[in-house]
Motif scaffolding. Sequence first.
Motif, mmCIF file in Angstrom:
data_model
loop_
_atom_site.group_PDB
_atom_site.id
_atom_site.type_symbol
_atom_site.label_atom_id
_atom_site.label_comp_id
_atom_site.label_asym_id
_atom_site.label_seq_id
_atom_site.Cartn_x
_atom_site.Cartn_y
_atom_site.Cartn_z
ATOM 1 N N VAL A 125 105.819 97.703 69.394
ATOM 2 C CA VAL A 125 104.718 98.550 68.914
ATOM 3 C C VAL A 125 104.865 98.887 67.438
ATOM 4 O O VAL A 125 104.049 99.616 66.877
ATOM 5 N N GLY A 126 105.914 98.364 66.792
ATOM 6 C CA GLY A 126 106.103 98.598 65.363
ATOM 7 C C GLY A 126 106.549 100.011 65.044
ATOM 8 O O GLY A 126 106.211 100.552 64.003
ATOM 9 N N LEU A 127 107.292 100.604 65.960
ATOM 10 C CA LEU A 127 107.750 101.978 65.788
ATOM 11 C C LEU A 127 109.165 101.961 65.265
ATOM 12 O O LEU A 127 110.107 101.628 65.970
ATOM 13 N N SER A 128 109.319 102.308 63.998
ATOM 14 C CA SER A 128 110.658 102.366 63.426
ATOM 15 C C SER A 128 111.154 103.800 63.462
ATOM 16 O O SER A 128 110.377 104.742 63.558
ATOM 17 N N ARG A 129 112.413 103.947 63.380
ATOM 18 C CA ARG A 129 113.044 105.278 63.436
ATOM 19 C C ARG A 129 112.611 106.095 62.220
ATOM 20 O O ARG A 129 112.647 105.605 61.102
ATOM 21 N N PRO A 130 112.162 107.342 62.424
ATOM 22 C CA PRO A 130 111.728 108.174 61.285
ATOM 23 C C PRO A 130 112.865 108.503 60.351
ATOM 24 O O PRO A 130 113.983 108.481 60.671
ATOM 25 N N ARG A 163 117.027 107.153 70.332
ATOM 26 C CA ARG A 163 116.499 106.167 71.286
ATOM 27 C C ARG A 163 117.371 106.116 72.534
ATOM 28 O O ARG A 163 116.859 106.008 73.644
ATOM 29 N N ALA A 164 118.674 106.207 72.349
ATOM 30 C CA ALA A 164 119.588 106.184 73.492
ATOM 31 C C ALA A 164 119.354 107.394 74.394
ATOM 32 O O ALA A 164 119.349 107.280 75.625
ATOM 33 N N HIS A 165 119.134 108.556 73.797
ATOM 34 C CA HIS A 165 118.870 109.771 74.570
ATOM 35 C C HIS A 165 117.545 109.634 75.329
ATOM 36 O O HIS A 165 117.449 110.019 76.496
ATOM 37 N N LEU A 166 116.528 109.112 74.661
ATOM 38 C CA LEU A 166 115.235 108.903 75.312
ATOM 39 C C LEU A 166 115.383 107.953 76.495
ATOM 40 O O LEU A 166 114.798 108.181 77.557
ATOM 41 N N ALA A 167 116.171 106.914 76.316
ATOM 42 C CA ALA A 167 116.406 105.954 77.407
ATOM 43 C C ALA A 167 117.029 106.663 78.606
ATOM 44 O O ALA A 167 116.612 106.442 79.751
ATOM 45 N N ARG A 168 118.012 107.517 78.358
ATOM 46 C CA ARG A 168 118.636 108.261 79.461
ATOM 47 C C ARG A 168 117.630 109.181 80.136
ATOM 48 O O ARG A 168 117.598 109.280 81.363
ATOM 49 N N GLU A 169 116.791 109.842 79.354
ATOM 50 C CA GLU A 169 115.768 110.734 79.921
ATOM 51 C C GLU A 169 114.807 109.975 80.841
ATOM 52 O O GLU A 169 114.400 110.483 81.874
ATOM 53 N N LEU A 170 114.437 108.775 80.412
ATOM 54 C CA LEU A 170 113.454 107.987 81.166
ATOM 55 C C LEU A 170 114.077 107.139 82.263
ATOM 56 O O LEU A 170 113.364 106.546 83.072
ATOM 57 N N GLY A 171 115.406 107.040 82.265
ATOM 58 C CA GLY A 171 116.073 106.231 83.281
ATOM 59 C C GLY A 171 115.921 104.740 83.048
ATOM 60 O O GLY A 171 115.849 103.967 83.997
ATOM 61 N N VAL A 172 115.849 104.351 81.768
ATOM 62 C CA VAL A 172 115.766 102.930 81.417
ATOM 63 C C VAL A 172 116.927 102.602 80.488
ATOM 64 O O VAL A 172 117.609 103.490 79.992
ATOM 65 N N SER A 173 117.130 101.328 80.240
ATOM 66 C CA SER A 173 118.210 100.925 79.343
ATOM 67 C C SER A 173 117.817 101.189 77.889
ATOM 68 O O SER A 173 116.626 101.237 77.548
ATOM 69 N N SER A 174 118.819 101.356 77.062
ATOM 70 C CA SER A 174 118.566 101.539 75.628
ATOM 71 C C SER A 174 117.838 100.339 75.052
ATOM 72 O O SER A 174 116.954 100.484 74.199
ATOM 73 N N SER A 175 118.189 99.161 75.541
ATOM 74 C CA SER A 175 117.537 97.951 75.016
ATOM 75 C C SER A 175 116.051 97.940 75.354
ATOM 76 O O SER A 175 115.245 97.419 74.570
ATOM 77 N N ALA A 176 115.660 98.530 76.480
ATOM 78 C CA ALA A 176 114.234 98.597 76.827
ATOM 79 C C ALA A 176 113.486 99.465 75.816
ATOM 80 O O ALA A 176 112.377 99.133 75.389
ATOM 81 N N VAL A 177 114.107 100.567 75.398
ATOM 82 C CA VAL A 177 113.487 101.445 74.404
ATOM 83 C C VAL A 177 113.405 100.727 73.060
ATOM 84 O O VAL A 177 112.380 100.757 72.386
ATOM 85 N N TYR A 178 114.482 100.043 72.666
ATOM 86 C CA TYR A 178 114.481 99.310 71.397
ATOM 87 C C TYR A 178 113.422 98.203 71.408
ATOM 88 O O TYR A 178 112.713 98.001 70.421
ATOM 89 N N ARG A 179 113.308 97.472 72.536
ATOM 90 C CA ARG A 179 112.292 96.412 72.634
ATOM 91 C C ARG A 179 110.892 97.004 72.511
ATOM 92 O O ARG A 179 110.041 96.475 71.800
ATOM 93 N N ARG A 188 108.629 112.201 70.704
ATOM 94 C CA ARG A 188 109.938 112.445 71.335
ATOM 95 C C ARG A 188 111.059 111.900 70.469
ATOM 96 O O ARG A 188 112.132 112.504 70.390
ATOM 97 N N LEU A 189 110.827 110.762 69.812
ATOM 98 C CA LEU A 189 111.867 110.173 68.964
ATOM 99 C C LEU A 189 112.114 110.977 67.693
ATOM 100 O O LEU A 189 113.122 110.767 67.026
ATOM 101 N N LYS A 190 111.213 111.891 67.366
ATOM 102 C CA LYS A 190 111.471 112.787 66.241
ATOM 103 C C LYS A 190 112.513 113.831 66.616
ATOM 104 O O LYS A 190 113.132 114.431 65.748
ATOM 105 N N LEU A 200 102.229 105.741 73.223
ATOM 106 C CA LEU A 200 102.857 105.535 71.924
ATOM 107 C C LEU A 200 103.060 106.848 71.166
ATOM 108 O O LEU A 200 104.139 107.108 70.634
ATOM 109 N N ASP A 201 102.041 107.690 71.126
ATOM 110 C CA ASP A 201 102.161 108.965 70.409
ATOM 111 C C ASP A 201 103.225 109.865 71.032
ATOM 112 O O ASP A 201 103.937 110.574 70.326
ATOM 113 N N GLN A 202 103.325 109.829 72.358
ATOM 114 C CA GLN A 202 104.337 110.642 73.036
ATOM 115 C C GLN A 202 105.742 110.136 72.722
ATOM 116 O O GLN A 202 106.653 110.935 72.502
#
Length: 74
Positions: A69-74, A48-64, A42-44, A36-38
């Motif tokens: 975890v209750g992580l809203s966009r800073p 979220r879309a960029h993070l999804a591409r970095e991790l090789g997952v869908s954007s919706s997986a990052v949003y879910r 990274r989202l700072k 979670l902290d990582q």
Amino acid sequence: QRLGLSPATIGLDRRALRLGRVLKGPEHRTLRGLALDQVRARLKEVSRAHLARELGVSSSAVYRYCGKVGLSRP
């Protein structure tokens, strides 16, 4: 483990009793190995879309994940 039962047996018993899955708390959930902290750090720096591409997952997986975890966009 203390009872000498396999996780599969426990899962079958939980299903039979209609108890559902045991969910990990937000502090123990990961997104493709990132804690979670990582993810928060990274989202700072990236979207979220960029993070999804970095991790090789869908954007919706990052949003879910963020929603669970209750992580809203800073």
